[in-house]
Design a protein around this motif. Structure first.
Motif, short mmCIF file in Angstrom:
data_model
loop_
_atom_site.label_atom_id
_atom_site.label_comp_id
_atom_site.label_asym_id
_atom_site.label_seq_id
_atom_site.Cartn_x
_atom_site.Cartn_y
_atom_site.Cartn_z
N GLY A 117 84.68 6.79 46.90
CA GLY A 117 83.66 6.37 45.95
C GLY A 117 84.02 6.72 44.52
N GLU B 4 86.56 4.19 43.31
CA GLU B 4 85.91 2.88 43.15
C GLU B 4 85.06 2.85 41.88
N LEU B 5 84.38 3.93 41.60
CA LEU B 5 83.50 3.98 40.43
C LEU B 5 84.27 4.15 39.13
N ALA C 143 81.27 1.75 45.52
CA ALA C 143 81.12 3.18 45.25
C ALA C 143 79.78 3.68 45.75
#
Length: 274
Positions: free
Chosen positions: A172, A175-176, A185
């Motif tokens: 996450g 992804e963020l 995320a």
């Protein structure tokens, strides 16, 4: 008298002891080739002593390392999966710690080490903090980090999910912060919360709550500063070297958060304005 076999005999025709020895001989020869490549590299280093080597020599060394890893990734393990993963990680530490070489060639081979490790021993949980930091921040390949983490997540049995919650957290985070995939995320942090919450341990319960809070921040505001501070805190908490720690602290501060150590505990205060 030497042992011999007719060329037209198949493995099924061989005695049972031969069936056992054949795979063993194959793996010994295969790994022997890899070890030979490594020994050649060590001899090159020793022959130079403390002298600075040229970039060409460092590039050749990295190419040999990648060749060894490519061979490891393709060859059968004959039940030595954990041994292969351990060997790959030890060689990664040597590769990562060679500051002179990395200054000349970068960290481009880093994902290859972890591809071998994840495919051979996905529950080698201790290595994943090294994976996330080195592949994303040093090799600059967050997409590769996410793919490797997903491979590992897919192989975690239900009985180990509590111990492996941080795989979702790391996924996450990338992804963020690095890929801009906020929906992915959010899902990753929700899954981290779900896995951590399976434990009655108060520490893991707190982690579950913070992960769920980060997921809510993202849901309400995809550009949430608080969510990003939470993500950088994940990197800070899992950092394995001072450079990564310092970088994470600077990012948290730039977003309006503060970092302090209170009674030996690392604490981060979220920005007042999201």
């Amino acid at each position: 008298m030497p042992l011999s076999l007719p060329l037209n005999r198949t493995l099924s025709d061989m005695p049972s002891w031969t069936k056992i020895l054949a795979p063993a001989l194959t793996i010994v020869l295969s790994y022997g080739a890899i070890v030979q490549l490594q020994l050649q590299r060590l001899k090159q280093i020793e022959s130079k002593g403390n002298q600075d080597r040229s970039k060409t020599e460092y590039v050749l060394e990295a190419t040999q390392t990648k060749a060894s890893l490519d061979l490891l990734a393709k060859m059968p393990d004959f039940g030595f999966r954990n041994l292969v993963a351990d060997w790959s990680f030890l060689n990664f530490l040597q590769y990562f710690g060679d500051d002179k070489a990395r200054a000349k060639t970068g960290y481009r081979v880093t994902p290859n080490f972890f591809q071998v490790i994840v495919s051979r021993d996905p529950l080698f949980l201790e290595v994943y903090p090294y994976l996330s930091a080195s592949v994303t921040l040093y090799a600059g390949q967050p997409q590769q980090t996410v793919q490797l983490l997903q491979q590992a997540i897919n192989k975690v049995p239900a009985s180990k999910q509590t111990d492996a919650y941080f795989l979702w957290q790391s996924k996450g985070t990338d992804e963020l912060l690095f890929l801009g995939r906020t929906k992915d995320a959010q899902h990753s942090y929700e899954m981290a919360s779900a896995w951590a919450s399976k434990s009655s341990d108060p520490v893991l319960q707190g982690i579950a709550q913070r992960s769920q809070q980060t997921a809510r921040f993202i849901a309400s505001n995809p550009n949430s500063k608080r969510a990003r501070v939470g993500a950088w805190f994940t990197i800070l908490s899992n950092a394995v070297d001072d450079s990564t720690r310092q970088f994470a602290v600077r990012q948290i501060q730039s977003l309006g958060g503060t970092v302090k150590i209170d009674n030996g505990l690392l604490q981060v205060k979220l920005p007042k304005i999201d």
